[in-house]
Design an enzyme around this catalytic site. Sequence first.
Site, PDB file in Angstrom:
ATOM      1  N   ASN A 100       0.836  -1.202   0.000  1.00  0.00           N
ATOM      2  CA  ASN A 100       0.000   0.000   0.000  1.00  0.00           C
ATOM      3  C   ASN A 100       0.869   1.250   0.000  1.00  0.00           C
ATOM      4  OD1 ASN A 100      -0.242  -1.089   3.010  1.00  0.00           O
ATOM      5  ND2 ASN A 100      -0.826   1.048   3.211  1.00  0.00           N
ATOM      6  N   ASP A 101       0.629   2.231   0.833  1.00  0.00           N
ATOM      7  CA  ASP A 101       1.151   3.595   0.683  1.00  0.00           C
ATOM      8  C   ASP A 101       2.604   3.694   0.212  1.00  0.00           C
ATOM      9  OD1 ASP A 101      -1.246   3.910   1.984  1.00  0.00           O
ATOM     10  OD2 ASP A 101      -0.394   4.784   3.793  1.00  0.00           O
TER      11      ASP A 101
END
Length: 496
Positions: A43-44
């Site tokens: 993710n991020d």
Amino acid sequence: MNNQSQVDYSTDRADRYIAKNKGTVDPQYRNHYHASPPVGWMNDPNGFVQFQGAYHLFYQFHPYDAKWGPMHWGHMRSADLIHWEELPVALAPDQDYDRFGCFSGSAIEKDGKLYLLYTGVTADDQGVHHQLQCLAVSEDGLHFEKVQQNPVIATEALPEGASLVDFRDPKVFEKDGMYYAVIASKSAEETGQILLYQSEDLLQWEFASVFLKGNKEQGVMWECPDYFHLDGKDCLIFSPMQWPQDGDDYQNLNSSVLAVGKVDWATKQFHPESYQEMDHGLDYYAPQTLVDDAGRRICIAWMQMWGRDFPTDTLGHGWTGSMTIARELKWVDGALKQYPIGIANKSANASGVSTTIEDAKATIPGIEGDCGLLQLKVDVSDLEKLSIHLRENEKERTVVHYDKVKNELGIDRSASGIVLKGEEATLPVSRKLVLPGERTHLELAIYLDHSSVEVFERNGEAAMTANVYPTETATGISFEVSGKAVFTEATFTQFV
């Protein structure tokens, strides 16, 4: 206590697991020119930085499953922001102060060394998770040591009323010889807020201010802040959860927002003049920026959205998540402009001559493909509506559409293949926006990859990102026209 704390995580263990298992992932939906994890969950973007002549991208990473799990920091680098080289795992949750995860953060160079400022997750005596900020350092940009002073920003440094549970995602920057970090927080009123901390050496930090505080109409938590100065304006990016829908804007449950305004450095507070959604597609979250040695403000984001289906996990493909292609950000005449940094227009299939389609659906010779860049310039003087059918076969297609009368540009993935459900009240299958100003020509750059479509209006005025999962291979591209569309440019550049 949570069993996660009993696992002996380490970067060496993660690297061994990756080496053993990366060859087992199913490549059906693997993107070719978007940063993706070798195995497991991504993710991020974290620590997006230029260091020792290369672009480095760290990211939230769970190597052991295609689902979110104990967060590590994956790591890759690139010379051109298109071709990415896998590097050893940078951080693992191996200390008491981060044993429940090395959450998002950022990177900065100081005295020739690369520093990572990240959120560590620990637990109190009652097992409640707390978030605090930690530091790791590297001389070669590959191997990182966590500093003895960790945590460098403990929960004791929080202002009154700020949540101990929601205190994360530090973005570090330098200004006038002082280091600052904007950090996401939740207020006592259950609203998002951005806190500012300052340090002379990256090791000793003190609370500086509540940089910006949200209200009840601006979501319940703000994540992944990023402050920078852009073309004469102070800018603050953040990703709010549950920012209310406003017409065509903020239709996803979670969004990415650019606030533009002015910082009063005497009080160290950000005074916003405007807010705007950064991407009008369906899958764009947690953007982070850097300034490179050419002076470009470059942004990259997670090409996903919380609360959605993740088909590569459901299908057992062994990986989940990709990043967007990089974009250069500019602020011009009171508006944000976003320009993709992508595939060079060479060795392209081209229509060769101007093509006119009138009240019909047709193809353009040489224009087809499922992985590459479609560039179009269309005279729309006599157009009513244009639909561009991407990756089309008899059953499936992703549609980019333009309505001349309404001056609306949109994307629709309702017939793209696997239907993606979300936490929104309606299926997240389409978005649109009104383009600024009247136009006689429509210019688009559309980036196709094996499970994504990114649409850019070529004057930088619109960006729309969406994941798609066709169930069959399809390279067809067709154009459906009401009125008359004159294609003065049509090229498809295959990614190699």
